[in-house]
Write a protein that holds these residues in place. Structure first.
Motif, PDB file in Angstrom:
ATOM      1  N   THR A  66      35.261  40.529  42.880  1.00 42.85           N
ATOM      2  CA  THR A  66      35.796  40.612  41.532  1.00 42.85           C
ATOM      3  C   THR A  66      37.312  40.811  41.622  1.00 42.85           C
ATOM      4  O   THR A  66      37.829  41.206  42.679  1.00 42.85           O
ATOM      5  CB  THR A  66      35.176  41.792  40.762  1.00 42.85           C
ATOM      6  OG1 THR A  66      35.506  43.017  41.435  1.00 42.85           O
ATOM      7  CG2 THR A  66      33.662  41.651  40.687  1.00 42.85           C
ATOM      8  N   PRO A  67      38.051  40.553  40.537  1.00 43.24           N
ATOM      9  CA  PRO A  67      39.509  40.738  40.590  1.00 43.24           C
ATOM     10  C   PRO A  67      39.933  42.139  41.028  1.00 43.24           C
ATOM     11  O   PRO A  67      40.875  42.278  41.816  1.00 43.24           O
ATOM     12  CB  PRO A  67      39.935  40.444  39.147  1.00 43.24           C
ATOM     13  CG  PRO A  67      38.914  39.493  38.648  1.00 43.24           C
ATOM     14  CD  PRO A  67      37.622  39.927  39.273  1.00 43.24           C
ATOM     15  N   CYS A 126      44.491  35.413  39.971  1.00 48.84           N
ATOM     16  CA  CYS A 126      44.508  36.538  40.919  1.00 48.84           C
ATOM     17  C   CYS A 126      45.261  36.164  42.195  1.00 48.84           C
ATOM     18  O   CYS A 126      46.090  36.949  42.691  1.00 48.84           O
ATOM     19  CB  CYS A 126      43.085  36.966  41.250  1.00 48.84           C
ATOM     20  SG  CYS A 126      42.186  37.675  39.861  1.00 48.84           S
ATOM     21  N   ARG A 148      36.873  38.187  26.907  1.00 48.37           N
ATOM     22  CA  ARG A 148      37.684  37.123  27.512  1.00 48.37           C
ATOM     23  C   ARG A 148      38.145  37.480  28.925  1.00 48.37           C
ATOM     24  O   ARG A 148      38.984  36.791  29.501  1.00 48.37           O
ATOM     25  CB  ARG A 148      38.911  36.829  26.638  1.00 48.37           C
ATOM     26  CG  ARG A 148      38.565  36.278  25.263  1.00 48.37           C
ATOM     27  CD  ARG A 148      39.780  35.708  24.557  1.00 48.37           C
ATOM     28  NE  ARG A 148      40.789  36.730  24.272  1.00 48.37           N
ATOM     29  CZ  ARG A 148      42.044  36.681  24.677  1.00 48.37           C
ATOM     30  NH1 ARG A 148      42.463  35.675  25.440  1.00 48.37           N
ATOM     31  NH2 ARG A 148      42.903  37.636  24.359  1.00 48.37           N
ATOM     32  N   TYR A 149      37.586  38.576  29.473  1.00 48.83           N
ATOM     33  CA  TYR A 149      38.045  39.066  30.770  1.00 48.83           C
ATOM     34  C   TYR A 149      37.897  38.019  31.873  1.00 48.83           C
ATOM     35  O   TYR A 149      38.822  37.786  32.657  1.00 48.83           O
ATOM     36  CB  TYR A 149      37.281  40.332  31.148  1.00 48.83           C
ATOM     37  CG  TYR A 149      37.588  40.831  32.543  1.00 48.83           C
ATOM     38  CD1 TYR A 149      38.817  41.416  32.843  1.00 48.83           C
ATOM     39  CD2 TYR A 149      36.655  40.696  33.577  1.00 48.83           C
ATOM     40  CE1 TYR A 149      39.106  41.874  34.123  1.00 48.83           C
ATOM     41  CE2 TYR A 149      36.939  41.142  34.853  1.00 48.83           C
ATOM     42  CZ  TYR A 149      38.161  41.730  35.123  1.00 48.83           C
ATOM     43  OH  TYR A 149      38.444  42.170  36.389  1.00 48.83           O
ATOM     44  N   THR A 150      36.745  37.369  31.932  1.00 48.33           N
ATOM     45  CA  THR A 150      36.494  36.380  32.988  1.00 48.33           C
ATOM     46  C   THR A 150      37.463  35.208  32.890  1.00 48.33           C
ATOM     47  O   THR A 150      37.941  34.695  33.921  1.00 48.33           O
ATOM     48  CB  THR A 150      35.054  35.866  32.914  1.00 48.33           C
ATOM     49  OG1 THR A 150      34.147  36.970  32.951  1.00 48.33           O
ATOM     50  CG2 THR A 150      34.747  34.942  34.081  1.00 48.33           C
ATOM     51  N   ALA A 151      37.757  34.800  31.673  1.00 50.09           N
ATOM     52  CA  ALA A 151      38.675  33.677  31.494  1.00 50.09           C
ATOM     53  C   ALA A 151      40.113  34.078  31.821  1.00 50.09           C
ATOM     54  O   ALA A 151      40.878  33.295  32.393  1.00 50.09           O
ATOM     55  CB  ALA A 151      38.581  33.158  30.062  1.00 50.09           C
ATOM     56  N   MET A 177      41.221  36.784  33.822  1.00 46.23           N
ATOM     57  CA  MET A 177      41.380  37.116  35.242  1.00 46.23           C
ATOM     58  C   MET A 177      40.591  36.142  36.110  1.00 46.23           C
ATOM     59  O   MET A 177      39.682  36.524  36.854  1.00 46.23           O
ATOM     60  CB  MET A 177      40.949  38.556  35.500  1.00 46.23           C
ATOM     61  CG  MET A 177      41.747  39.604  34.744  1.00 46.23           C
ATOM     62  SD  MET A 177      43.528  39.532  35.081  1.00 46.23           S
ATOM     63  CE  MET A 177      43.569  39.915  36.822  1.00 46.23           C
ATOM     64  N   ASN A 178      40.952  34.879  36.032  1.00 44.78           N
ATOM     65  CA  ASN A 178      40.275  33.865  36.837  1.00 44.78           C
ATOM     66  C   ASN A 178      40.794  33.910  38.275  1.00 44.78           C
ATOM     67  O   ASN A 178      41.884  34.447  38.531  1.00 44.78           O
ATOM     68  CB  ASN A 178      40.476  32.473  36.226  1.00 44.78           C
ATOM     69  CG  ASN A 178      41.949  32.124  36.092  1.00 44.78           C
ATOM     70  OD1 ASN A 178      42.601  31.761  37.071  1.00 44.78           O
ATOM     71  ND2 ASN A 178      42.489  32.252  34.873  1.00 44.78           N
ATOM     72  N   PRO A 179      40.041  33.380  39.226  1.00 44.13           N
ATOM     73  CA  PRO A 179      40.450  33.452  40.639  1.00 44.13           C
ATOM     74  C   PRO A 179      41.835  32.874  40.909  1.00 44.13           C
ATOM     75  O   PRO A 179      42.586  33.396  41.738  1.00 44.13           O
ATOM     76  CB  PRO A 179      39.364  32.646  41.354  1.00 44.13           C
ATOM     77  CG  PRO A 179      38.164  32.769  40.470  1.00 44.13           C
ATOM     78  CD  PRO A 179      38.706  32.792  39.074  1.00 44.13           C
ATOM     79  N   CYS A 180      42.178  31.792  40.215  1.00 39.33           N
ATOM     80  CA  CYS A 180      43.489  31.171  40.428  1.00 39.33           C
ATOM     81  C   CYS A 180      44.612  32.132  40.060  1.00 39.33           C
ATOM     82  O   CYS A 180      45.597  32.269  40.801  1.00 39.33           O
ATOM     83  CB  CYS A 180      43.588  29.895  39.602  1.00 39.33           C
ATOM     84  SG  CYS A 180      45.154  29.007  39.823  1.00 39.33           S
ATOM     85  N   ASP A 216      44.777  44.057  35.284  1.00 38.84           N
ATOM     86  CA  ASP A 216      43.344  43.771  35.388  1.00 38.84           C
ATOM     87  C   ASP A 216      42.532  44.769  34.567  1.00 38.84           C
ATOM     88  O   ASP A 216      41.602  44.393  33.855  1.00 38.84           O
ATOM     89  CB  ASP A 216      42.918  43.830  36.861  1.00 38.84           C
ATOM     90  CG  ASP A 216      41.418  43.731  37.030  1.00 38.84           C
ATOM     91  OD1 ASP A 216      40.857  42.646  36.790  1.00 38.84           O
ATOM     92  OD2 ASP A 216      40.796  44.759  37.395  1.00 38.84           O
TER      93      ASP A 216
END
Length: 300
Positions: free
Chosen positions: A66-67, A150, A140-143, A145-148, A130
């Motif tokens: 996770t982030p 981070c 909207r957290y997942t959108a 803090m997306n992997p890109c 984060d």
């Protein structure tokens, strides 16, 4: 070609005047050296093992991908690097009963300490953002803090820290050092080295204040800004259970922030009101070793 020639000329001028600095360490008392050696060795081992365990746990457990834990593992890596930059040199000096460090070694140590300290500073800000996204915008957290994002935040943090460190290191090459080469410290710290110069250091001092205001003040303001919104959102939660859960997710990060910034402010405030030459060396243990040793315990 002109800049390369200037760089070589400045380096040659400095190297022609002297070849090494003397690190005076924490104390001149020979009877205390074994105690200091064992204490610092213990702290270094705890720092390395504890932060390595965090990195291994995060990388091996898919539930921790996770982030928050991504930033935490990078913070642990920065802790390992900054400790390795300073402590092994000190342990070797105590063991061999020597105080000298070469000009190149001192300059390199200044540079790497600035890189990893700056990286830790920016990572703490990224972790605050984060937590802000998780609590203030949970849907909207997942959108957000997306992997890109981070990865980009970590790369940006490392790039800015490197630019800052190289800027200070290159500006040190213009300084001349003559006779008084004793550093009342156990590693080469930027301001302590600049104080030994026998040439004009005004530009270097201005640069320290300007970069500190930008690269330390702005991230600290970002952390404070994030937590103002976090506290505001938490206080509007209807259930006490939700408030407790929100505060508990921020507790570990806040403890790391207080360790890092609290020790730095404490050291520089105490050094400003006292005249002891040993205070900077003893105080620097608080921000260059203690937070790195306790970060993994705070986040456990």
């Amino acid at each position: 070609m002109l800049s390369i020639s200037l760089f070589n000329n400045m380096k040659a001028r400095n190297m022609s005047l002297f070849s090494e600095f003397l690190l005076l360490g924490l104390t001149d008392d020979l009877a205390l050296q074994p105690l200091i050696f064992n204490l610092f060795l213990f702290m270094y081992l705890v720092t390395i093992l504890g932060n390595l365990l965090i990195i291994l746990a995060v990388s091996s457990d898919s539930h921790l991908h996770t982030p928050m834990y991504f930033f935490l593992s990078n913070l642990s890596l920065a802790d390992i690097c900054i400790s390795t930059t300073t402590i092994p040199q000190m342990l070797e000096d105590i063991q061999r009963k020597r105080k000298a460090i070469s000009y190149t070694g001192c300059l390199s140590q200044v540079c790497f300490v600035l890189i990893f300290a700056g990286l830790e500073n920016f990572l703490l800000t990224a972790m605050a953002y984060d937590r802000y996204a998780a609590i203030c915008h949970p849907l909207r957290y997942t959108a957000i803090m997306n992997p890109c994002l981070c990865v980009m935040l970590v790369l940006f943090s490392f790039s800015i820290s490197t630019v800052d460190a190289l800027l200070h290191s290159l500006m040190m090459l213009r300084l001349s050092f003559c006779t008084d080469l004793e550093i009342p410290h156990f590693f080469c710290e930027l301001d302590q080295v600049i104080m030994l110069a026998c040439s004009d250091t005004l530009i270097n001092i201005i640069l320290i204040y300007v970069t500190a205001g930008i690269f330390a003040g702005v991230p600290l303001f970002g952390i404070i800004f994030s937590y103002i919104h976090i506290v505001s959102s938490v206080l509007q939660m209807p259930s006490s259970g939700g408030m407790y859960k929100a505060f508990s997710t921020c507790g570990s990060h806040l403890s790391v922030v207080f360790l890092f910034y609290g020790t730095i402010f404490g050291v520089y405030i105490s050094s400003a009101v006292t005249d002891s030459h040993r205070n900077p060396a003893a105080g620097s243990v608080l921000y260059s070793m203690v937070p790195q040793m306790l970060n993994h315990l705070s986040t456990a």
